[in-house]
Scaffold this motif. Structure first.
Motif, PDB file in Angstrom:
ATOM      1  N   VAL A   1       0.848  -1.197   0.000  1.00  0.00           N
ATOM      2  CA  VAL A   1       0.000   0.000   0.000  1.00  0.00           C
ATOM      3  C   VAL A   1       0.881   1.243   0.000  1.00  0.00           C
ATOM      4  CG1 VAL A   1      -1.758   1.307   1.269  1.00  0.00           C
ATOM      5  CG2 VAL A   1      -1.898  -1.185   1.159  1.00  0.00           C
ATOM      6  N   TRP A   2       1.894   1.249   0.856  1.00  0.00           N
ATOM      7  CA  TRP A   2       2.786   2.409   0.937  1.00  0.00           C
ATOM      8  C   TRP A   2       3.594   2.595  -0.354  1.00  0.00           C
ATOM      9  CZ3 TRP A   2       2.512   6.408   3.893  1.00  0.00           C
ATOM     10  CH2 TRP A   2       1.867   6.301   5.127  1.00  0.00           C
ATOM     11  N   ILE A   3       4.081   1.511  -0.906  1.00  0.00           N
ATOM     12  CA  ILE A   3       4.848   1.609  -2.155  1.00  0.00           C
ATOM     13  C   ILE A   3       3.972   2.153  -3.274  1.00  0.00           C
ATOM     14  CG2 ILE A   3       6.012   0.265  -3.952  1.00  0.00           C
ATOM     15  CD1 ILE A   3       7.076  -1.536  -1.648  1.00  0.00           C
ATOM     16  N   SER A   4       2.754   1.639  -3.379  1.00  0.00           N
ATOM     17  CA  SER A   4       1.852   2.126  -4.435  1.00  0.00           C
ATOM     18  C   SER A   4       1.462   3.582  -4.182  1.00  0.00           C
ATOM     19  CB  SER A   4       0.623   1.236  -4.564  1.00  0.00           C
ATOM     20  OG  SER A   4      -0.169   1.274  -3.396  1.00  0.00           O
ATOM     21  N   ALA A   5       1.281   3.962  -2.911  1.00  0.00           N
ATOM     22  CA  ALA A   5       0.932   5.350  -2.587  1.00  0.00           C
ATOM     23  C   ALA A   5       2.074   6.289  -2.941  1.00  0.00           C
ATOM     24  CB  ALA A   5       0.592   5.472  -1.107  1.00  0.00           C
ATOM     25  N   LEU A   6       3.294   5.928  -2.568  1.00  0.00           N
ATOM     26  CA  LEU A   6       4.442   6.788  -2.860  1.00  0.00           C
ATOM     27  C   LEU A   6       4.740   6.843  -4.353  1.00  0.00           C
ATOM     28  CD1 LEU A   6       6.744   5.865   0.154  1.00  0.00           C
ATOM     29  CD2 LEU A   6       5.397   7.965  -0.183  1.00  0.00           C
ATOM     30  N   SER A   7       4.540   5.723  -5.050  1.00  0.00           N
ATOM     31  CA  SER A   7       4.716   5.711  -6.511  1.00  0.00           C
ATOM     32  C   SER A   7       3.696   6.621  -7.174  1.00  0.00           C
ATOM     33  CB  SER A   7       4.567   4.295  -7.059  1.00  0.00           C
ATOM     34  OG  SER A   7       5.536   3.449  -6.525  1.00  0.00           O
ATOM     35  N   THR A   8       2.455   6.536  -6.726  1.00  0.00           N
ATOM     36  CA  THR A   8       1.396   7.392  -7.266  1.00  0.00           C
ATOM     37  C   THR A   8       1.719   8.853  -7.021  1.00  0.00           C
ATOM     38  OG1 THR A   8      -0.269   5.676  -6.950  1.00  0.00           O
ATOM     39  CG2 THR A   8      -1.075   7.938  -7.142  1.00  0.00           C
ATOM     40  N   LEU A   9       2.141   9.164  -5.810  1.00  0.00           N
ATOM     41  CA  LEU A   9       2.478  10.545  -5.469  1.00  0.00           C
ATOM     42  C   LEU A   9       3.647  11.055  -6.305  1.00  0.00           C
ATOM     43  CD1 LEU A   9       1.979  13.005  -3.643  1.00  0.00           C
ATOM     44  CD2 LEU A   9       3.587  11.977  -2.013  1.00  0.00           C
ATOM     45  N   ALA A  10       4.707  10.280  -6.398  1.00  0.00           N
ATOM     46  CA  ALA A  10       5.887  10.704  -7.161  1.00  0.00           C
ATOM     47  C   ALA A  10       5.553  10.903  -8.640  1.00  0.00           C
ATOM     48  CB  ALA A  10       7.014   9.681  -7.000  1.00  0.00           C
ATOM     49  N   LEU A  11       4.856   9.951  -9.221  1.00  0.00           N
ATOM     50  CA  LEU A  11       4.483  10.077 -10.632  1.00  0.00           C
ATOM     51  C   LEU A  11       3.531  11.245 -10.848  1.00  0.00           C
ATOM     52  CD1 LEU A  11       4.091   6.301 -11.492  1.00  0.00           C
ATOM     53  CD2 LEU A  11       5.659   7.891 -12.626  1.00  0.00           C
ATOM     54  N   GLY A  12       2.571  11.407  -9.948  1.00  0.00           N
ATOM     55  CA  GLY A  12       1.612  12.509 -10.075  1.00  0.00           C
ATOM     56  C   GLY A  12       2.273  13.871  -9.998  1.00  0.00           C
ATOM     57  N   VAL A  13       3.151  14.046  -9.035  1.00  0.00           N
ATOM     58  CA  VAL A  13       3.863  15.329  -8.893  1.00  0.00           C
ATOM     59  C   VAL A  13       4.763  15.564 -10.103  1.00  0.00           C
ATOM     60  CG1 VAL A  13       5.621  16.554  -7.538  1.00  0.00           C
ATOM     61  CG2 VAL A  13       3.709  15.422  -6.385  1.00  0.00           C
ATOM     62  N   GLY A  14       5.461  14.520 -10.519  1.00  0.00           N
ATOM     63  CA  GLY A  14       6.330  14.641 -11.689  1.00  0.00           C
ATOM     64  C   GLY A  14       5.559  15.033 -12.945  1.00  0.00           C
ATOM     65  N   LEU A  15       4.439  14.380 -13.185  1.00  0.00           N
ATOM     66  CA  LEU A  15       3.626  14.706 -14.362  1.00  0.00           C
ATOM     67  C   LEU A  15       3.044  16.108 -14.265  1.00  0.00           C
ATOM     68  CD1 LEU A  15       1.832  11.294 -14.950  1.00  0.00           C
ATOM     69  CD2 LEU A  15       3.489  12.403 -16.459  1.00  0.00           C
ATOM     70  N   PHE A  16       2.589  16.472 -13.081  1.00  0.00           N
ATOM     71  CA  PHE A  16       2.038  17.816 -12.890  1.00  0.00           C
ATOM     72  C   PHE A  16       3.094  18.874 -13.228  1.00  0.00           C
ATOM     73  CE2 PHE A  16       1.356  21.601 -10.309  1.00  0.00           C
ATOM     74  CZ  PHE A  16       0.065  21.942 -10.688  1.00  0.00           C
ATOM     75  N   CYS A  17       4.294  18.702 -12.705  1.00  0.00           N
ATOM     76  CA  CYS A  17       5.369  19.676 -12.973  1.00  0.00           C
ATOM     77  C   CYS A  17       5.755  19.685 -14.451  1.00  0.00           C
ATOM     78  CB  CYS A  17       6.586  19.369 -12.103  1.00  0.00           C
ATOM     79  SG  CYS A  17       6.309  19.647 -10.345  1.00  0.00           S
ATOM     80  N   TYR A  18       5.815  18.508 -15.053  1.00  0.00           N
ATOM     81  CA  TYR A  18       6.204  18.406 -16.455  1.00  0.00           C
ATOM     82  C   TYR A  18       5.178  19.077 -17.375  1.00  0.00           C
ATOM     83  CZ  TYR A  18       7.773  16.317 -20.838  1.00  0.00           C
ATOM     84  OH  TYR A  18       8.210  16.128 -22.115  1.00  0.00           O
ATOM     85  N   LEU A  19       3.900  18.950 -17.038  1.00  0.00           N
ATOM     86  CA  LEU A  19       2.842  19.490 -17.896  1.00  0.00           C
ATOM     87  C   LEU A  19       2.416  20.903 -17.516  1.00  0.00           C
ATOM     88  CD1 LEU A  19       0.670  16.270 -18.179  1.00  0.00           C
ATOM     89  CD2 LEU A  19       2.184  17.234 -19.931  1.00  0.00           C
ATOM     90  N   ALA A  20       2.928  21.427 -16.416  1.00  0.00           N
ATOM     91  CA  ALA A  20       2.530  22.762 -15.937  1.00  0.00           C
ATOM     92  C   ALA A  20       2.702  23.868 -16.981  1.00  0.00           C
ATOM     93  CB  ALA A  20       3.279  23.107 -14.653  1.00  0.00           C
ATOM     94  N   PRO A  21       3.727  23.828 -17.827  1.00  0.00           N
ATOM     95  CA  PRO A  21       3.874  24.915 -18.813  1.00  0.00           C
ATOM     96  C   PRO A  21       2.779  24.963 -19.888  1.00  0.00           C
ATOM     97  CG  PRO A  21       5.967  23.768 -18.516  1.00  0.00           C
ATOM     98  CD  PRO A  21       4.905  22.962 -17.815  1.00  0.00           C
ATOM     99  N   LEU A  22       2.018  23.895 -20.046  1.00  0.00           N
ATOM    100  CA  LEU A  22       1.001  23.873 -21.103  1.00  0.00           C
ATOM    101  C   LEU A  22      -0.148  24.814 -20.749  1.00  0.00           C
ATOM    102  CD1 LEU A  22       0.790  20.075 -21.973  1.00  0.00           C
ATOM    103  CD2 LEU A  22       2.141  21.851 -23.081  1.00  0.00           C
ATOM    104  N   ASP A  23      -0.484  25.667 -21.695  1.00  0.00           N
ATOM    105  CA  ASP A  23      -1.584  26.615 -21.512  1.00  0.00           C
ATOM    106  C   ASP A  23      -2.338  26.708 -22.828  1.00  0.00           C
ATOM    107  OD1 ASP A  23      -3.222  28.510 -20.278  1.00  0.00           O
ATOM    108  OD2 ASP A  23      -1.980  30.166 -21.024  1.00  0.00           O
ATOM    109  N   PRO A  24      -3.576  26.304 -22.894  1.00  0.00           N
ATOM    110  CA  PRO A  24      -4.412  25.760 -21.828  1.00  0.00           C
ATOM    111  C   PRO A  24      -3.872  24.428 -21.327  1.00  0.00           C
ATOM    112  CG  PRO A  24      -5.610  25.789 -23.924  1.00  0.00           C
ATOM    113  CD  PRO A  24      -4.276  26.381 -24.169  1.00  0.00           C
ATOM    114  N   GLY A  25      -4.249  24.116 -20.114  1.00  0.00           N
ATOM    115  CA  GLY A  25      -3.734  22.925 -19.455  1.00  0.00           C
ATOM    116  C   GLY A  25      -4.358  21.631 -19.947  1.00  0.00           C
ATOM    117  N   VAL A  26      -3.812  20.562 -19.467  1.00  0.00           N
ATOM    118  CA  VAL A  26      -4.239  19.218 -19.857  1.00  0.00           C
ATOM    119  C   VAL A  26      -5.696  18.971 -19.482  1.00  0.00           C
ATOM    120  CG1 VAL A  26      -3.814  16.765 -19.442  1.00  0.00           C
ATOM    121  CG2 VAL A  26      -1.905  18.328 -19.751  1.00  0.00           C
ATOM    122  N   LEU A  27      -6.127  19.524 -18.384  1.00  0.00           N
ATOM    123  CA  LEU A  27      -7.510  19.307 -17.953  1.00  0.00           C
ATOM    124  C   LEU A  27      -8.503  19.806 -19.008  1.00  0.00           C
ATOM    125  CD1 LEU A  27      -8.941  18.052 -15.564  1.00  0.00           C
ATOM    126  CD2 LEU A  27      -9.071  20.296 -14.519  1.00  0.00           C
ATOM    127  N   ALA A  28      -8.170  20.920 -19.653  1.00  0.00           N
ATOM    128  CA  ALA A  28      -9.039  21.432 -20.716  1.00  0.00           C
ATOM    129  C   ALA A  28      -9.145  20.418 -21.858  1.00  0.00           C
ATOM    130  CB  ALA A  28      -8.518  22.764 -21.234  1.00  0.00           C
TER     131      ALA A  28
END
Length: 159
Positions: free
Chosen positions: A4-31
């Motif tokens: 559970v902890w490994i999957s949680a930390l993997s999810t967090l690390a990948l999520g933060v990494g992807l968020f930072c990597y895609l942050a320059p996109l405007d409009p953002g990925v959510l759009a």
């Protein structure tokens, strides 16, 4: 509990990494995730520079790892911890499958985005709608997981 902890930390690390990597996109990925028509999808993609589009497309393999991680995390959290132990077995069963099913819809969305951003594609409006629908279902299931988890935590305090 280690898984559970490994999957949680993997999810967090990948999520933060992807968020930072895609942050320059405007409009953002959510759009882009909520673009249900070729026109709305195209307006976003054509607003991006070629480098932005390449950035978006290059994130997709890591996003597949991310969806695997959060799907696994949701399943393990619901089945290997007592977070939902006080609830009925049906509650735990539903909770255990919400994020894995959300991850499946995310995979569909990613596959469609990979294909739809490869080159301009006209005349396939149902695929743009399917992409938006897959994204919407992904977000609804993830939100449902969060609500059920909050409910289980709230009820655990009363017990």
């Amino acid at each position: 509990m280690r898984a559970v902890w490994i999957s949680a930390l993997s999810t967090l690390a990948l999520g933060v990494g992807l968020f930072c990597y895609l942050a320059p996109l405007d409009p953002g990925v959510l759009a882009l995730q909520f673009a249900f028509t070729p026109r709305s999808f195209g307006q976003i993609v054509h607003f991006w520079s070629p480098a932005d589009l390449a950035r978006y497309r290059s994130h997709l393999p890591a996003d597949f790892a991310f969806l695997f991680a959060y799907g696994l995390f949701g399943y393990l959290l619901a089945t290997r911890t007592d977070v939902a132990a006080a609830r009925a077995p049906a509650f735990r069963r539903v909770l255990s499958w919400l994020l894995p099913v959300a991850a499946c819809f995310d995979a569909i969305e990613n596959a469609l985005h990979w294909w739809l951003t490869e080159m301009p594609r006209f005349g396939v409006a149902p695929l743009y709608a399917a992409s938006g629908a897959a994204s919407s279902l992904k977000w609804l299931l993830a939100f449902g997981f969060g609500l059920m988890l909050a409910y289980a935590a709230y009820r655990a305090e009363d017990d």
